[in-house]
Structures are given as C-alpha cells and as structure tokens.
Design a protein around this motif. Structure first.
Motif, mmCIF file in Angstrom:
data_model
loop_
_atom_site.group_PDB
_atom_site.id
_atom_site.type_symbol
_atom_site.label_atom_id
_atom_site.label_comp_id
_atom_site.label_asym_id
_atom_site.label_seq_id
_atom_site.Cartn_x
_atom_site.Cartn_y
_atom_site.Cartn_z
ATOM 1 N N ILE A 49 7.671 3.881 5.980
ATOM 2 C CA ILE A 49 6.113 3.435 5.189
ATOM 3 C C ILE A 49 5.919 2.818 4.755
ATOM 4 C CG2 ILE A 49 4.973 4.445 3.874
ATOM 5 C CD1 ILE A 49 6.797 7.146 4.383
ATOM 6 N N THR A 50 4.435 2.250 4.567
ATOM 7 C CA THR A 50 4.507 0.659 4.408
ATOM 8 C C THR A 50 4.751 0.440 2.993
ATOM 9 O OG1 THR A 50 2.937 0.115 6.086
ATOM 10 C CG2 THR A 50 2.481 -1.563 3.937
ATOM 11 N N GLY A 51 4.700 -0.461 2.079
ATOM 12 C CA GLY A 51 5.209 0.323 1.182
ATOM 13 C C GLY A 51 3.781 -0.347 -0.015
ATOM 14 N N PRO A 52 4.022 -0.628 -0.781
ATOM 15 C CA PRO A 52 2.273 -0.507 -1.562
ATOM 16 C C PRO A 52 2.459 -1.958 -1.634
ATOM 17 C CG PRO A 52 3.885 0.157 -3.337
ATOM 18 C CD PRO A 52 5.174 0.173 -2.278
ATOM 19 N N THR A 53 0.722 -2.728 -1.800
ATOM 20 C CA THR A 53 0.498 -3.265 -2.357
ATOM 21 C C THR A 53 0.867 -4.161 -3.392
ATOM 22 O OG1 THR A 53 -1.868 -3.274 -1.075
ATOM 23 C CG2 THR A 53 -1.577 -5.189 -2.593
ATOM 24 N N GLY A 54 1.396 -5.838 -2.911
ATOM 25 C CA GLY A 54 1.763 -6.119 -5.036
ATOM 26 C C GLY A 54 0.383 -6.477 -5.680
ATOM 27 N N PRO A 55 0.732 -7.064 -6.610
ATOM 28 C CA PRO A 55 -0.400 -7.250 -7.202
ATOM 29 C C PRO A 55 -1.194 -8.701 -6.968
ATOM 30 C CG PRO A 55 1.666 -7.602 -8.559
ATOM 31 C CD PRO A 55 2.233 -7.231 -7.586
ATOM 32 N N GLN A 56 -2.451 -9.347 -7.031
ATOM 33 C CA GLN A 56 -2.630 -10.479 -6.702
ATOM 34 C C GLN A 56 -2.450 -11.712 -7.993
ATOM 35 O OE1 GLN A 56 -6.921 -10.182 -6.724
ATOM 36 N NE2 GLN A 56 -7.304 -12.163 -5.739
#
Length: 145
Positions: free
Chosen positions: A25-32
């Motif tokens: 599963i794709t991990g969470p998007t990191g902070p901008q």
C-alpha cells in the motif's frame, strides 16, 4: 535413548529466487516543502501595448421599430464617408455599440464584417435622427529591441 547431537553440516547452495510479491500500500504523502524563492521578473520594458480605436457613425433616417440590419457602407468613419468599408473585430479587439450616446448591452446587437444588426424587442424603437455609433478597439504589440 537418543545420543548426543552431532556437528552441524556444511550449508547447501542457495535456491532459486522466488516470484516477486504484490506491491504494498502507498504510504502517506509527506508534508509540503518550503516554497522556493521567486525567479527574476521578466523584462518587459521594451514591449508596448498599442490600442487603436475606430468609430463609425450612422444616423437613423426613419424611426426603427423592429430589428434592423445596417450595412457597413452606410456608416461614415469618424465623419469621412467612404465608398465601402468593413467592420473588423479580431481576436485582439472588441466592439461597443452606442445608441444616442448610451453604450448598449452586447446581447442587443451583432456585428459582422459587412453589417450591424440591432435586435429590438417588441415595443422598443429608435427614433429618426438618433445617432448610432460602432466603436472598435484593437490592440497590437510593439517590441523595441
């Protein structure tokens, strides 16, 4: 009764590689990240926008009580009557219609190269002697290097 355990034998050769497993599963998007600095502003000091306006005049000879089409050659261009002329509204221009000095909504008229059509509703009229003016504003660009 079992006897004592013997010495460990020599390791065998590595076996064949097994098939690749399913993707996880794709991990969470990191902070901008932090916004970087703006690039330099473009130098537009040598670009000039040039508006040119043309006005075409017509006076209603009779009362107009329904929709009417007036040919372009019935207009005078800023007071100089020409044998034939065309209205030109291109991609870098716009047109306005004035009736008796009042600008009109764009839904009231349509303009082609050869004519102006005024769409009057029932009960509307334009009186004889009323000035009708078409104004066309065109924009061009000049680049001086």
């Amino acid at each position: 009764m079992p006897g004592p355990a013997g010495l460990q034998g020599i390791p065998g050769s590595t076996g064949l590689r097994g098939p690749t497993g399913a993707q996880g599963i794709t991990g969470p998007t990191g902070p901008q990240g932090v916004t970087g600095p703006s690039g330099p502003a473009p130098d537009i000091s040598d670009i000039e926008i040039i508006p040119t306006s043309e006005r075409y005049f017509y006076t209603a000879p009779d009362d107009i009580e329904s929709s009417v089409t007036i040919r372009a050659d019935q207009f005078s261009a800023d007071g100089v009557h020409e044998d034939f002329q065309r209205f030109y509204v291109g991609p870098n221009s716009y047109a306005n219609l004035y009736i008796n000095g009042m600008i009109q909504e764009s839904t009231l008229y349509s303009l082609t190269l050869a004519s102006l059509t005024i769409h009057l509703s029932q009960g509307e009229s334009i009186l004889s002697g009323t000035p009708i003016i078409v104004e066309i504003v065109q924009f061009s660009v000049r680049h001086s290097a």
